[in-house]
Design a protein around this motif. Sequence first.
Motif, PDB file in Angstrom:
ATOM      1  N   ARG A   1       0.827  -1.209   0.000  1.00 47.29           N
ATOM      2  CA  ARG A   1       0.000   0.000   0.000  1.00 47.29           C
ATOM      3  C   ARG A   1       0.862   1.260   0.000  1.00 47.29           C
ATOM      4  O   ARG A   1       0.568   2.222  -0.698  1.00 47.29           O
ATOM      5  N   ASN A   2       1.953   1.271   0.791  1.00 47.31           N
ATOM      6  CA  ASN A   2       2.852   2.438   0.792  1.00 47.31           C
ATOM      7  C   ASN A   2       3.364   2.693  -0.620  1.00 47.31           C
ATOM      8  O   ASN A   2       3.418   3.829  -1.095  1.00 47.31           O
TER       9      ASN A   2
ATOM     10  N   LEU B   1       3.082   5.875  -5.716  1.00 48.50           N
ATOM     11  CA  LEU B   1       2.965   6.055  -7.169  1.00 48.50           C
ATOM     12  C   LEU B   1       1.697   6.830  -7.544  1.00 48.50           C
ATOM     13  O   LEU B   1       1.658   7.503  -8.563  1.00 48.50           O
ATOM     14  N   ARG B   2       0.667   6.721  -6.738  1.00 48.14           N
ATOM     15  CA  ARG B   2      -0.594   7.405  -7.076  1.00 48.14           C
ATOM     16  C   ARG B   2      -0.589   8.865  -6.626  1.00 48.14           C
ATOM     17  O   ARG B   2      -1.123   9.731  -7.293  1.00 48.14           O
ATOM     18  N   THR B   3      -0.004   9.133  -5.447  1.00 51.15           N
ATOM     19  CA  THR B   3      -0.077  10.500  -4.906  1.00 51.15           C
ATOM     20  C   THR B   3       1.196  11.281  -5.149  1.00 51.15           C
ATOM     21  O   THR B   3       1.196  12.506  -5.012  1.00 51.15           O
ATOM     22  N   GLY B   4       2.297  10.610  -5.464  1.00 42.98           N
ATOM     23  CA  GLY B   4       3.563  11.320  -5.602  1.00 42.98           C
ATOM     24  C   GLY B   4       4.085  11.827  -4.272  1.00 42.98           C
ATOM     25  O   GLY B   4       4.861  12.781  -4.231  1.00 42.98           O
ATOM     26  N   ARG B   5       3.665  11.228  -3.182  1.00 38.88           N
ATOM     27  CA  ARG B   5       4.178  11.616  -1.864  1.00 38.88           C
ATOM     28  C   ARG B   5       5.016  10.492  -1.277  1.00 38.88           C
ATOM     29  O   ARG B   5       4.742   9.317  -1.517  1.00 38.88           O
TER      30      ARG B   5
ATOM     31  N   MET C   1       6.231   7.602   0.606  1.00 34.94           N
ATOM     32  CA  MET C   1       5.471   6.493   1.186  1.00 34.94           C
ATOM     33  C   MET C   1       3.959   6.663   0.983  1.00 34.94           C
ATOM     34  O   MET C   1       3.164   6.041   1.675  1.00 34.94           O
ATOM     35  N   GLY C   2       3.582   7.526   0.068  1.00 39.14           N
ATOM     36  CA  GLY C   2       2.159   7.762  -0.189  1.00 39.14           C
ATOM     37  C   GLY C   2       1.577   8.878   0.655  1.00 39.14           C
ATOM     38  O   GLY C   2       0.507   9.392   0.356  1.00 39.14           O
ATOM     39  N   GLN C   3       2.281   9.299   1.724  1.00 41.28           N
ATOM     40  CA  GLN C   3       1.675  10.255   2.634  1.00 41.28           C
ATOM     41  C   GLN C   3       2.552  11.442   3.024  1.00 41.28           C
ATOM     42  O   GLN C   3       2.041  12.406   3.576  1.00 41.28           O
TER      43      GLN C   3
ATOM     44  N   ASP D   1       0.483   3.784  -3.010  1.00 40.79           N
ATOM     45  CA  ASP D   1       0.054   5.153  -2.716  1.00 40.79           C
ATOM     46  C   ASP D   1       1.119   6.155  -3.159  1.00 40.79           C
ATOM     47  O   ASP D   1       0.790   7.247  -3.624  1.00 40.79           O
TER      48      ASP D   1
ATOM     49  N   ARG E   1       6.229  13.990   2.263  1.00 42.36           N
ATOM     50  CA  ARG E   1       6.586  15.116   1.408  1.00 42.36           C
ATOM     51  C   ARG E   1       6.463  14.708  -0.059  1.00 42.36           C
ATOM     52  O   ARG E   1       6.487  13.524  -0.387  1.00 42.36           O
ATOM     53  N   PRO E   2       6.373  15.695  -0.962  1.00 42.76           N
ATOM     54  CA  PRO E   2       6.316  15.360  -2.382  1.00 42.76           C
ATOM     55  C   PRO E   2       7.594  14.655  -2.831  1.00 42.76           C
ATOM     56  O   PRO E   2       8.684  15.020  -2.404  1.00 42.76           O
TER      57      PRO E   2
END
Lengths: 198, 379
Positions: free
Chosen positions: A133-134, A139-143, A145-147, A137, A149-150
Amino acid sequence: MNTNPLRSRSTYAVLLLSSSLTALTLATSVAHAGDDKNLADKIARGKYIVATSGCNDCHTPWKMGPDGPGPDMDRMLSGHPEGMAVPPAPKPDGPWLVSVAATNTAWSGPWGVSFTANITPDKETGIGKWTLRNFRDMLRTGRHMGQGRPVLPPMPVPVYRNLTEADTEALFTYLQSIPPIRNRVPEPLPPAVPVAAN
Amino acid sequence: MLVPSRSAHRSDITDADCAPQSAALPGGWIALHGIVAACAIGVCVDIAHAGAEDSPPLPQRLSETGLFSPGTTQVDPKHLSFSPQYPLWSDGAIKRRWLHVPPGATIDASNPDAWVFPPGTRLWKEFGHDRPIETRFVERLADGSWRFAAYVWNAEGTDAELAPAKGIAKLAAKGAPRGTYAVPSRDDCRTCHEGGAAPVLGVSALQLSPDRDPLAPHAEPKSAAQVDLPGLVARGILRNLPRTLIDHPPRVTASSPVARAALGYMHGNCGHCHNDVGPLASLELSLTQETALSDTAAKVLYSTLGHSSSFRPREAQPVTQRVVPGRPDSSVLMLRARSRNPMTQMPPLGTQLADDEGLALIDRWIRHELPTPTKEVTP
């Protein structure tokens, strides 16, 4: 492929006991073999994606060899080398905006200097503690670990976010199967222009 | 461990999504290997956006979400106004919040730290400086999924328009710090709201406890019109709340009032990502308070003191520990909370200004309230 000696031995014992149980045990073994095959397929698919999507171009430090520069596969996917000295990058000049270190692991541009991550399964310095999931996420959010900093350029998040769920999982499964390498990549450097106040 | 969250199945990408992005680059953007980077505050950022659109389509206007009494911009009095005791720091924005639970439906509080909201639940949170700027909307749909949206108020203050899925990086807003305001992307909504035990953050046993913390930074005094924990129970909206939490309203268990407020502050500002049930559980950093535990502070102390940080701040190279008792300047937690370098700052989104009042509290907690280490604890 059943490589677990304990499991094989118990299968043998049960075979002697009863034919109905035997059928059950065989069915279980087949299921395990199916899991192993499934895992092997995922790893193979992930390896293929890494080989065709350029991860080694940036995440494996390049070195000069007899035939010119190429990724140093002894340090496969371990990111920007921890101890490497990084003097300031040349100033952008005209259309030349981005500078890259000879290792391909340090990138200077308007975002500052980014260092490619250690994506081996080392628990402390790589992605060994990450969950699927990390990874997905991220790859989907560009953050981070998914959560967090950019994730900075040139990590091609806008490209890889188009991976299917199955390919994302295969890629992650492969990365978790490669040899872990301990290498603590430094945090990025801010752009030359001061960022935010305080 | 795998919890499917985002509904972003990539089979839904359209040609438009894959078209070369350099085509429409506004000034200040650079394209590199098809990578788009917005040089907003000197840092190049491109947040990819989950492509899957919500179904059914989100209302285009705030007035269509059911917030107002029909035909007005007055909040429907049926909605319950509330104010969490440990509010999230949002650069000093003035905030108002409302909850709607469909008539006859109830919130299940069997797990007092992970309330289950019924389908049809809706929440709104208004952000303003000189005037309302944005209202965020959270809704639980009939299929059990959650959706998140932001609405931007028009200049006349008569209604608010649905913001684009990717948010608005810089909205001109009078009264906001540096005159600009950031509307979050829908991915960013999920980043915070899907990082913990429950997607609703401000409506929880601890946040609505009547035993409010007098030292909580930026907390508004609860008005009589606002609902709290006993109020939800009395209205029959909340069921299965453990009896003990009615008899002894939840509060942070701490060694002193300062420690209580500091732990509560971190619960409200950090705990939605840093907890041991969400996707970042593997970091083993828990800054959340669980009312089900008799010692709510223990996990925080255990996961910070004596733990080495995987983040090594550039600004202070020798600092490697999450929290060093007595030494805020040697604690990564403090340095990251204080920083507003986008690569370092905590929280990583939703704020451009450090929270002086909150920082002062954490500083006091680290400096004076923590046991000095007697033994090395390894992660």
